[in-house]
Design an enzyme around this catalytic site. Sequence first.
Site, short mmCIF file in Angstrom:
data_model
loop_
_atom_site.label_atom_id
_atom_site.label_comp_id
_atom_site.label_asym_id
_atom_site.label_seq_id
_atom_site.Cartn_x
_atom_site.Cartn_y
_atom_site.Cartn_z
N LEU A 1 -16.85 -15.98 6.89
CA LEU A 1 -16.81 -16.97 5.81
C LEU A 1 -16.16 -16.37 4.56
CD1 LEU A 1 -20.34 -18.68 6.00
CD2 LEU A 1 -18.12 -19.67 6.59
N GLY A 2 -15.42 -17.19 3.83
CA GLY A 2 -14.85 -16.73 2.56
C GLY A 2 -13.35 -16.48 2.61
N GLY A 3 -12.79 -16.42 3.83
CA GLY A 3 -11.33 -16.31 3.96
C GLY A 3 -10.76 -15.00 3.43
N LYS B 1 -10.29 -6.00 -6.37
CA LYS B 1 -10.77 -5.84 -7.76
C LYS B 1 -11.97 -4.90 -7.81
CE LYS B 1 -7.47 -8.32 -8.22
NZ LYS B 1 -6.72 -8.80 -7.07
N GLU C 1 -14.68 -22.57 11.06
CA GLU C 1 -14.15 -21.26 10.66
C GLU C 1 -14.14 -20.34 11.87
OE1 GLU C 1 -12.80 -19.60 7.71
OE2 GLU C 1 -12.50 -18.28 9.42
N ASP D 1 -3.06 -21.78 0.49
CA ASP D 1 -1.89 -21.00 0.90
C ASP D 1 -1.05 -21.71 1.97
OD1 ASP D 1 -2.82 -19.03 -0.77
OD2 ASP D 1 -2.84 -17.44 0.74
N HIS E 1 -12.13 -10.47 -34.97
CA HIS E 1 -11.49 -9.17 -35.23
C HIS E 1 -12.50 -8.05 -35.00
CE1 HIS E 1 -8.98 -6.13 -37.07
NE2 HIS E 1 -10.03 -5.73 -37.77
C1 LIG Z 1 -4.79 -8.10 -1.10
C2 LIG Z 1 -4.83 -9.47 -1.73
C3 LIG Z 1 -5.28 -9.63 -3.02
C4 LIG Z 1 -5.34 -10.90 -3.60
N1 LIG Z 1 -5.78 -11.01 -4.89
C5 LIG Z 1 -5.82 -12.22 -5.47
C6 LIG Z 1 -6.29 -12.38 -6.80
O1 LIG Z 1 -6.67 -11.42 -7.47
N2 LIG Z 1 -6.33 -13.62 -7.34
C7 LIG Z 1 -5.91 -14.71 -6.62
O2 LIG Z 1 -5.96 -15.82 -7.16
N3 LIG Z 1 -5.46 -14.59 -5.35
C8 LIG Z 1 -5.41 -13.39 -4.77
N4 LIG Z 1 -4.97 -13.27 -3.48
C9 LIG Z 1 -4.56 -14.49 -2.76
C10 LIG Z 1 -5.80 -15.28 -2.25
O3 LIG Z 1 -6.58 -14.43 -1.45
C11 LIG Z 1 -5.34 -16.50 -1.46
O4 LIG Z 1 -4.45 -17.26 -2.25
C12 LIG Z 1 -6.52 -17.36 -1.06
O5 LIG Z 1 -7.44 -16.65 -0.28
C13 LIG Z 1 -6.03 -18.60 -0.30
O6 LIG Z 1 -7.13 -19.38 0.02
P1 LIG Z 1 -7.08 -20.41 1.25
O7 LIG Z 1 -8.40 -21.12 1.23
O8 LIG Z 1 -5.85 -21.21 1.19
O9 LIG Z 1 -6.95 -19.51 2.56
P2 LIG Z 1 -7.71 -18.19 3.09
O10 LIG Z 1 -8.51 -17.54 2.03
O11 LIG Z 1 -6.66 -17.39 3.77
O12 LIG Z 1 -8.72 -18.78 4.16
C14 LIG Z 1 -8.29 -19.42 5.32
C15 LIG Z 1 -9.43 -19.39 6.35
O13 LIG Z 1 -9.06 -20.22 7.45
C16 LIG Z 1 -9.52 -19.60 8.65
N5 LIG Z 1 -8.70 -20.13 9.76
C17 LIG Z 1 -7.36 -19.97 9.94
N6 LIG Z 1 -6.96 -20.62 11.05
C18 LIG Z 1 -8.07 -21.22 11.58
C19 LIG Z 1 -8.30 -22.04 12.72
N7 LIG Z 1 -7.30 -22.41 13.54
N8 LIG Z 1 -9.57 -22.44 12.98
C20 LIG Z 1 -10.59 -22.08 12.14
N9 LIG Z 1 -10.42 -21.32 11.06
C21 LIG Z 1 -9.18 -20.89 10.77
C22 LIG Z 1 -9.30 -18.12 8.39
O14 LIG Z 1 -10.13 -17.33 9.25
C23 LIG Z 1 -9.69 -18.01 6.92
O15 LIG Z 1 -11.06 -17.71 6.79
C24 LIG Z 1 -4.93 -12.03 -2.85
C25 LIG Z 1 -4.49 -11.89 -1.53
C26 LIG Z 1 -4.45 -10.63 -0.97
C27 LIG Z 1 -3.99 -10.49 0.46
N1 LIG Z 2 -3.72 -10.71 -8.59
C1 LIG Z 2 -3.32 -11.68 -7.80
O1 LIG Z 2 -3.37 -12.86 -8.15
C2 LIG Z 2 -2.81 -11.37 -6.43
C3 LIG Z 2 -2.99 -10.10 -5.91
C4 LIG Z 2 -2.48 -9.85 -4.65
C5 LIG Z 2 -1.86 -10.85 -3.94
N2 LIG Z 2 -1.71 -12.08 -4.47
C6 LIG Z 2 -0.99 -13.14 -3.73
O2 LIG Z 2 -0.64 -12.68 -2.45
C7 LIG Z 2 0.70 -13.05 -2.16
C8 LIG Z 2 1.37 -11.96 -1.37
O3 LIG Z 2 1.58 -10.80 -2.16
P1 LIG Z 2 2.74 -9.78 -1.83
O4 LIG Z 2 2.73 -8.73 -2.89
O5 LIG Z 2 2.69 -9.36 -0.39
O6 LIG Z 2 4.04 -10.69 -1.89
P2 LIG Z 2 5.10 -10.99 -3.05
O7 LIG Z 2 5.97 -12.06 -2.50
O8 LIG Z 2 4.43 -11.20 -4.34
O9 LIG Z 2 5.93 -9.62 -3.17
C9 LIG Z 2 6.64 -9.10 -2.09
C10 LIG Z 2 7.78 -8.25 -2.63
O10 LIG Z 2 8.40 -7.58 -1.54
C11 LIG Z 2 9.80 -7.51 -1.78
N3 LIG Z 2 10.48 -7.30 -0.49
C12 LIG Z 2 10.63 -8.18 0.54
N4 LIG Z 2 11.27 -7.60 1.55
C13 LIG Z 2 11.55 -6.34 1.20
C14 LIG Z 2 12.21 -5.25 1.84
N5 LIG Z 2 12.69 -5.35 3.07
N6 LIG Z 2 12.32 -4.08 1.16
C15 LIG Z 2 11.81 -3.95 -0.10
N7 LIG Z 2 11.19 -4.96 -0.75
C16 LIG Z 2 11.05 -6.13 -0.12
C17 LIG Z 2 10.10 -8.86 -2.42
O11 LIG Z 2 11.31 -8.83 -3.16
C18 LIG Z 2 8.87 -9.08 -3.31
O12 LIG Z 2 9.05 -8.61 -4.63
C19 LIG Z 2 1.39 -13.29 -3.48
O13 LIG Z 2 2.14 -14.47 -3.37
C20 LIG Z 2 0.30 -13.44 -4.48
O14 LIG Z 2 0.24 -14.78 -4.95
C21 LIG Z 2 -2.16 -12.34 -5.71
#
Ligand SMILES: Cc1cc2nc3c(=O)[nH]c(=O)nc-3n(C[C@H](O)[C@H](O)[C@H](O)COP(=O)(O)OP(=O)(O)OC[C@H]3O[C@@H](n4cnc5c(N)ncnc54)[C@H](O)[C@@H]3O)c2cc1C
Ligand SMILES: NC(=O)c1ccc[n+]([C@@H]2O[C@H](COP(=O)([O-])OP(=O)(O)OC[C@H]3O[C@@H](n4cnc5c(N)ncnc54)[C@H](O)[C@@H]3O)[C@@H](O)[C@H]2O)c1
Length: 454
Positions: free
Chosen positions: A37-39, A50, A33, A307, A438
């Site tokens: 930790l935790g990404g 949240k 990493e 992702d 209910h």
């Molecule tokens: C604002 C926001 C809100 C979100 N809310 C939700 C939600 O409510 N529910 C939900 O299901 N999803 C949510 N997501 C999406 C969720 O966070 C991701 O889908 C999830 O974290 C992906 O997990 P991952 O393990 O694939 O990658 P990540 O969590 O992105 O972890 C990847 C890790 O790899 C490490 N890494 C990268 N490259 C290297 C390298 N070359 N060497 C060593 N380490 C490296 C990074 O530092 C990172 O720690 C949200 C995302 C965002 C941005």
């Molecule tokens: N509760 C959750 O599960 C949760 C919360 C946050 C994020 N996420 C994950 O993170 C990922 C990223 O989220 P996000 O909201 O950045 O992406 P998204 O792809 O969900 O939404 C991006 C939006 O931006 C719009 N857009 C793109 N270019 C534009 C432009 N030039 N002008 C105006 N609108 C434009 C798109 O049409 C789209 O609706 C999502 O795929 C989601 O799975 C999940």
Amino acid sequence: MQTYDLIIIGSGPGGYAAALAAGKAGLVTALVESGPLGGTCLNWGCIPTKLFLGATEPIAGIRAQERLRLASGSMTVDLPALQRRKDTMVGASRKAIEQSLTRVNVELIRGRARLASPTSIIVNNADNGEETELGFAKLIIATGSSPSFFPGMEPDHQTILDSTDLLDLAEAPESLAIIGAGAIGLEMGQFWERLGTKITLIEGMDRVAPTEDPEISKVITTALKRAKWKISTGKKVASIQAENNKAVVTLEDGTTFEADKALVAVGRKPNTEGLNLEAAAIATQGRGWITTDDCLLAGENIYAIGDVNGRTLLAHAASDQAEYVIRHILEQTSDPYGPGPIPGCIYGSMEAIRTGFTAEELTTQGKTVTISRAMLSANPISQSHGAPAGLVKVVWSQGKVMGISAVGHGVSHLITLCEVVVKEGWTREKAENIVFAHPTLDEALKEALLAQQA
Ligand SMILES: Cc1cc2nc3c(=O)[nH]c(=O)nc-3n(C[C@H](O)[C@H](O)[C@H](O)COP(=O)(O)OP(=O)(O)OC[C@H]3O[C@@H](n4cnc5c(N)ncnc54)[C@H](O)[C@@H]3O)c2cc1C
Ligand SMILES: NC(=O)c1ccc[n+]([C@@H]2O[C@H](COP(=O)([O-])OP(=O)(O)OC[C@H]3O[C@@H](n4cnc5c(N)ncnc54)[C@H](O)[C@@H]3O)[C@@H](O)[C@H]2O)c1
């Protein structure tokens, strides 16, 4: 060169779940990493967003009761205290992750990894710049994703922000332009709006939450407009400039407006840059998403999960893929990866959930579809929260539930039951035979399952 049964790159929900399962199974495992930790999920994603929404939820609650003329008042949020709580909680979770990895004998290696060959990686230690080559029998790439931007809207991290920047603000901006009405834009906007920020939301597609059912988008739009959001759909943002500490947003049609800050939330890009994937002939597509086969293999002995493979950008999708891959490595399964419907939620005062197909998706596949629905206005729990807007919508094909969408206050609590209903392909009779307590919000799901289909 030190060698391992398994090396995992990335400790997000994908990499961490894989490491834990591999360690428990007795595989000699290393987790590499480069950051905390935790990404994304723990540090800048699911968890802090949240926490912010939960901490400010009473503000939305007071407003809802105020609309019924049952209560009045206000709540002041100590934002620096909330930031400290976020840091403490996230820090404690990072520690817990480290301890649980140690307990199952996973070696944690801090540094940035890149491929060196089809059977080895090089780790660059950020502290001293030292490079170490490590060998593996199997490799899991779980490097996740980062915010993406289009040319002309790159964040300066002061005025033009990405989702990570927005989580660190010390005070609420007076106005915020949000570009993109996906999950990030909608969740973060609701949080800042509760703190008094005036929101302008710009979505390039024809509706907010454009990947959800159109009925869901409509209810969300009405709720946001009632909360005084300015919403523009069907027009893309062409560029954003930082001028005199303001974000100047220009739409494709040439119109401009100003806000104190802009959040660019237009999607994500895979973290594949610098991974040297060519060393193992790993293919990518689009912006660099790693191509995987039916068993999540990107190469003969190299998997890509979460992702970075671009399948589903959700934390629980990453962990589910991780658990499958460890079973595949242990030869406990040779089946292709087939998780079925992946549940998704958008959180806030007005929540949206979906599992399975929308009617539109099934119709495109040539399937005959019927719909049944229940409005939340008749549900006693929705009424008690002063939040009667919303609905549960069930999509049927050949007498079985194929998909459920819902929108309204608290509907995220329905998601797992909806997932079971869709995964098991419930019939109407099955729903009739289940006793729903209910009064609960769940009863709206039962009502939708038993409603007349059309
Ligand atoms: C604002 C926001 C809100 C979100 N809310 C939700 C939600 O409510 N529910 C939900 O299901 N999803 C949510 N997501 C999406 C969720 O966070 C991701 O889908 C999830 O974290 C992906 O997990 P991952 O393990 O694939 O990658 P990540 O969590 O992105 O972890 C990847 C890790 O790899 C490490 N890494 C990268 N490259 C290297 C390298 N070359 N060497 C060593 N380490 C490296 C990074 O530092 C990172 O720690 C949200 C995302 C965002 C941005
Ligand atoms: N509760 C959750 O599960 C949760 C919360 C946050 C994020 N996420 C994950 O993170 C990922 C990223 O989220 P996000 O909201 O950045 O992406 P998204 O792809 O969900 O939404 C991006 C939006 O931006 C719009 N857009 C793109 N270019 C534009 C432009 N030039 N002008 C105006 N609108 C434009 C798109 O049409 C789209 O609706 C999502 O795929 C989601 O799975 C999940």
